[in-house]
Design a protein around this motif. Structure first.
Motif, PDB file in Angstrom:
ATOM      1  N   GLU A   1      19.345 -40.390 -15.526  1.00 21.57           N
ATOM      2  CA  GLU A   1      18.467 -41.081 -16.456  1.00 21.57           C
ATOM      3  C   GLU A   1      17.039 -40.531 -16.345  1.00 21.57           C
ATOM      4  OE1 GLU A   1      20.333 -42.502 -14.269  1.00 21.57           O
ATOM      5  OE2 GLU A   1      21.928 -43.499 -15.429  1.00 21.57           O
ATOM      6  N   PRO A   2      16.278 -40.629 -17.436  1.00 24.90           N
ATOM      7  CA  PRO A   2      14.894 -40.122 -17.405  1.00 24.90           C
ATOM      8  C   PRO A   2      13.993 -41.035 -16.575  1.00 24.90           C
ATOM      9  CG  PRO A   2      15.347 -41.148 -19.523  1.00 24.90           C
ATOM     10  CD  PRO A   2      16.652 -41.131 -18.775  1.00 24.90           C
ATOM     11  N   TYR A   3      12.845 -40.494 -16.199  1.00 28.17           N
ATOM     12  CA  TYR A   3      11.830 -41.278 -15.509  1.00 28.17           C
ATOM     13  C   TYR A   3      10.996 -42.062 -16.523  1.00 28.17           C
ATOM     14  CZ  TYR A   3      12.958 -38.142 -11.650  1.00 28.17           C
ATOM     15  OH  TYR A   3      13.621 -37.436 -10.677  1.00 28.17           O
ATOM     16  N   ARG A   4      10.357 -43.111 -16.041  1.00 29.49           N
ATOM     17  CA  ARG A   4       9.533 -43.951 -16.914  1.00 29.49           C
ATOM     18  C   ARG A   4       8.067 -43.778 -16.547  1.00 29.49           C
ATOM     19  NH1 ARG A   4       9.679 -50.427 -16.521  1.00 29.49           N
ATOM     20  NH2 ARG A   4       8.924 -49.814 -14.452  1.00 29.49           N
ATOM     21  N   ILE A   5       7.238 -43.642 -17.560  1.00 31.34           N
ATOM     22  CA  ILE A   5       5.785 -43.553 -17.387  1.00 31.34           C
ATOM     23  C   ILE A   5       5.156 -44.654 -18.208  1.00 31.34           C
ATOM     24  CG2 ILE A   5       3.745 -42.106 -17.651  1.00 31.34           C
ATOM     25  CD1 ILE A   5       5.498 -39.679 -17.481  1.00 31.34           C
ATOM     26  N   VAL A   6       4.342 -45.457 -17.561  1.00 28.21           N
ATOM     27  CA  VAL A   6       3.644 -46.558 -18.217  1.00 28.21           C
ATOM     28  C   VAL A   6       2.159 -46.237 -18.202  1.00 28.21           C
ATOM     29  CG1 VAL A   6       3.194 -49.031 -18.229  1.00 28.21           C
ATOM     30  CG2 VAL A   6       5.405 -48.169 -17.430  1.00 28.21           C
ATOM     31  N   THR A   7       1.564 -46.157 -19.368  1.00 27.80           N
ATOM     32  CA  THR A   7       0.142 -45.850 -19.469  1.00 27.80           C
ATOM     33  C   THR A   7      -0.693 -47.081 -19.160  1.00 27.80           C
ATOM     34  OG1 THR A   7       0.112 -46.338 -21.836  1.00 27.80           O
ATOM     35  CG2 THR A   7       0.611 -44.074 -21.179  1.00 27.80           C
ATOM     36  N   GLU A   8      -1.959 -46.854 -18.865  1.00 33.04           N
ATOM     37  CA  GLU A   8      -2.880 -47.933 -18.572  1.00 33.04           C
ATOM     38  C   GLU A   8      -3.757 -48.204 -19.790  1.00 33.04           C
ATOM     39  OE1 GLU A   8      -5.016 -46.710 -15.159  1.00 33.04           O
ATOM     40  OE2 GLU A   8      -3.328 -46.970 -13.769  1.00 33.04           O
TER      41      GLU A   8
ATOM     42  N   MET B   1      16.382 -51.357 -22.193  1.00 29.85           N
ATOM     43  CA  MET B   1      16.587 -50.081 -21.513  1.00 29.85           C
ATOM     44  C   MET B   1      15.931 -50.049 -20.143  1.00 29.85           C
ATOM     45  SD  MET B   1      16.107 -47.348 -24.583  1.00 29.85           S
ATOM     46  CE  MET B   1      16.575 -46.028 -23.495  1.00 29.85           C
ATOM     47  N   ALA B   2      15.410 -51.165 -19.691  1.00 28.78           N
ATOM     48  CA  ALA B   2      14.707 -51.173 -18.406  1.00 28.78           C
ATOM     49  C   ALA B   2      15.651 -50.908 -17.254  1.00 28.78           C
ATOM     50  CB  ALA B   2      14.004 -52.512 -18.205  1.00 28.78           C
ATOM     51  N   ASP B   3      16.945 -51.193 -17.449  1.00 24.15           N
ATOM     52  CA  ASP B   3      17.899 -50.995 -16.367  1.00 24.15           C
ATOM     53  C   ASP B   3      18.439 -49.577 -16.314  1.00 24.15           C
ATOM     54  OD1 ASP B   3      19.294 -54.265 -17.002  1.00 24.15           O
ATOM     55  OD2 ASP B   3      17.605 -53.653 -15.731  1.00 24.15           O
ATOM     56  N   PHE B   4      17.995 -48.698 -17.209  1.00 17.41           N
ATOM     57  CA  PHE B   4      18.544 -47.348 -17.292  1.00 17.41           C
ATOM     58  C   PHE B   4      17.496 -46.304 -16.959  1.00 17.41           C
ATOM     59  CE2 PHE B   4      21.032 -50.019 -20.144  1.00 17.41           C
ATOM     60  CZ  PHE B   4      22.315 -49.758 -19.720  1.00 17.41           C
ATOM     61  N   TRP B   5      16.497 -46.685 -16.150  1.00 18.63           N
ATOM     62  CA  TRP B   5      15.475 -45.727 -15.735  1.00 18.63           C
ATOM     63  C   TRP B   5      15.840 -45.158 -14.372  1.00 18.63           C
ATOM     64  CZ3 TRP B   5      12.529 -44.420 -19.571  1.00 18.63           C
ATOM     65  CH2 TRP B   5      12.143 -45.354 -20.527  1.00 18.63           C
TER      66      TRP B   5
END
Length: 566
Positions: free
Chosen positions: A251-258, A3-7
């Protein structure tokens, strides 16, 4: 990972304009934890192997349902609506930790929330414009709206640091009642450190942040797990800035936690404000129209209905001029000295200056010419009054004489050129380019003196550029006067003429034969002026040529004219 291409990677801010009050804004925020397919299948295999009986399966089902509720959340918030986080619930429930009036207000609201059914939010919460945290968030938090979504890091500038702490400093400098600052209002001897800490740009925008506590289940309420999801700002005049923009079906936004467990979350932001009804829109438009009409009437009342008019038989001439540029001169660092000359029957107010000097301007190369752009404004106001009918068919107009000079680093000035501009007889905008010349003293010594020590021949009377005002003869001879053509100066003139004869059309028709009643026909009068001047020049040249011819040729020419007329 598929799903990385759908952000949605467009995390920039969007600016909206709205006539509606910002208090009617409603935003729906949804977050959802993303789990990879491999991790999910491995987790399900472990669950199947570990389950032994039906009771265990039912217990695990309940547990998975509770985890599903913890993995996603949807919340609808209004403008400046305060929703407490787990950390704030624990902080403000202690009355001893509340020092400011805002802290005590939050303490009362937290107690009311606990007495009720509890919070309606779990991971999502907000920081309003009144919170200290709104303007004092760490910079890695303030940049998470773009950094976390795009995994791009950047260090904040000095201006960004000072802007982020401006309201925090003001809150620290005020007393408990927020009325009198603790520090001095005026510092007459500021230090460099004081200027660096205090000289910042004031931000008039109201801000609201939608935050998310994206920590692992069971470890909520920690500051390091707070992430900035959405920022909404407004200036109170109908401008609303949203960052990131509403999804609007994209498409939704992506949030990556630390941290050690880098989890991925989906973020969706939507505008769910209630649309205005047609009758409400009509009512609002009528209200704005009425407001504009009232404001127009108010401005009219300030200006008044009486328009200032000059007396009968007087022409008021007003000009806003600009010395635009000068080009084609020999030396650099040019400046212009100018003055106005008023002919007979013209006058000006005593306090109005009729002369001026521009600033010194360096030239820049534009095409093949070196151009000095002055953009020097000046204004001029004069009055024309004819007490009796003049012998001349048209009135004379004021003249602007100017002198272009240069000044070098050794304070040597040189005369670069003389010129004049006749004030336009036709009102309106006129762009005039006037060519100049300067007196020339022949010989090598004069050229060496001009180059090494400056100085050059000058005119004692600047009106000698045209026809001197002191000249009373019939012919002005300049034989033997050596000159050299130099550069040109460009003027931009805006002329306004005002007289009662412009308004009184009946008077204009009845008394057209008098000069002060012909002031309304300046469009025709300007053409008449041009024709008469050309006619006088041609007649003067014919007389000069006639005088230079031999007597026999003049008699023959006269006889030929008589024969042709008969």
């Amino acid at each position: 990972m598929l799903m990385a291409d759908f952000w949605n990677t467009d995390t920039g801010e969007a600016v909206y304009r709205s006539r509606d009050a910002v208090k009617n804004l409603r935003v729906k925020v949804r977050i959802e934890r993303v789990t990879s397919t491999a991790a999910l299948s491995q987790h399900l295999q472990q669950e199947v192997l570990s389950q032994q009986d039906r009771g265990a399966i039912e217990l695990e089902t309940l547990t998975s349902q509770s985890q599903t509720g913890d993995n996603e959340e949807e919340l609808e918030v209004g403008w400046q609506e305060k929703l407490f986080s787990e950390y704030e619930m624990e902080l403000f429930q202690n009355e001893a930790a509340c020092q400011t009036p805002l802290d005590r207000q939050y303490h009362t609201e937290v107690k009311a929330v606990k007495r009720a059914k509890g919070r309606r939010n779990h991971r999502l919460f907000t920081y309003t414009d009144h919170d200290r945290y709104t303007n004092c968030l760490p910079f890695h938090q303030l940049q998470q709206s773009s950094d976390v979504l795009t995994t791009t890091k950047s260090s904040p500038t000095f201006l960004a640091e000072r802007m982020a702490s401006i309201r925090h400093r003001w809150q620290d400098r005020r007393t408990m009642d927020s009325s009198i600052p603790k520090s001095k209002i005026i510092n007459w001897e500021p230090t460099e450190e004081f200027v660096k800490n205090s000289h910042v740009v004031n931000n008039a925008m109201q801000t609201m942040h939608v935050m998310g506590d994206l920590g692992p289940p069971g470890r909520l309420g920690r500051k390091e797990n707070e992430y900035l999801l959405c920022t909404i700002k407004t200036d109170g005049s109908g401008t609303v800035v949203v960052k990131p923009d509403f999804n609007k079906g994209r498409e939704p936004y992506r949030i990556v936690t630390e941290g050690e467990r880098r989890e991925v979350w989906r973020l969706t932001v939507e505008n769910v404000s209630t649309a205005m009804k047609p009758e409400e829109k009509d009512r609002e438009q009528n209200m704005y129209k009425d407001l504009y009409v009232r404001h127009k009437d108010y401005l009219t009342s300030l200006v008044g209905q009486d328009f200032e008019m000059p007396p009968v038989g007087i022409l008021r001439y007003f000009m806003n001029g600009e010395i635009v540029s000068a080009q084609g001169f020999e030396y650099d660092n040019l400046y212009i000295h100018f003055f106005m000359e008023l002919p007979n029957n013209w006058s000006s107010l005593p306090f109005h200056s009729l002369s001026g000097v521009t600033q010194t301007c360096r030239t820049k190369t534009q095409g093949k010419e070196n151009v000095a752009f002055f953009s020097h404004p000046f204004s001029f106001e004069a009055f024309y009054m004819s007490e009796k009918e003049s012998e001349e068919p048209v009135p004379q107009w004021p003249v602007l004489y100017f002198k272009v000079l240069s000044l070098d680093s050794w304070q040597r000035y040189r005369t670069e050129g003389y010129g004049y501009v006749l004030f336009p007889a036709i009102p309106g905008n006129h762009k005039v380019t006037c060519h100049t010349w300067r007196p020339l003293q022949t010989g090598t010594v004069s050229a060496l003196r001009r180059f090494f020590i400056g100085g050059s021949p000058e005119l004692e009377d600047h009106s000698y550029v045209r026809i001197p005002g002191t000249f009373k003869g019939e012919r002005l001879s300049r034989i033997g006067f050596s000159t050299e053509t130099t550069g040109s100066v460009t003027f931009n003139l805006h002329c306004i003429q005002q007289a009662r004869s412009f308004v009184d059309a009946a008077m204009l028709k009845k008394r057209r034969q008098k000069v002060y009643d012909q002031l309304g026909g300046f469009s025709q009068q300007g053409a008449v002026c041009t024709i008469l001047e050309a006619f006088h020049r041609a007649r003067r040249k014919m007389q000069e040529a006639r005088e230079s011819l031999p007597r026999d040729l003049i008699n023959a020419t006269s006889q030929l004219q008589i024969d042709s007329s008969t």
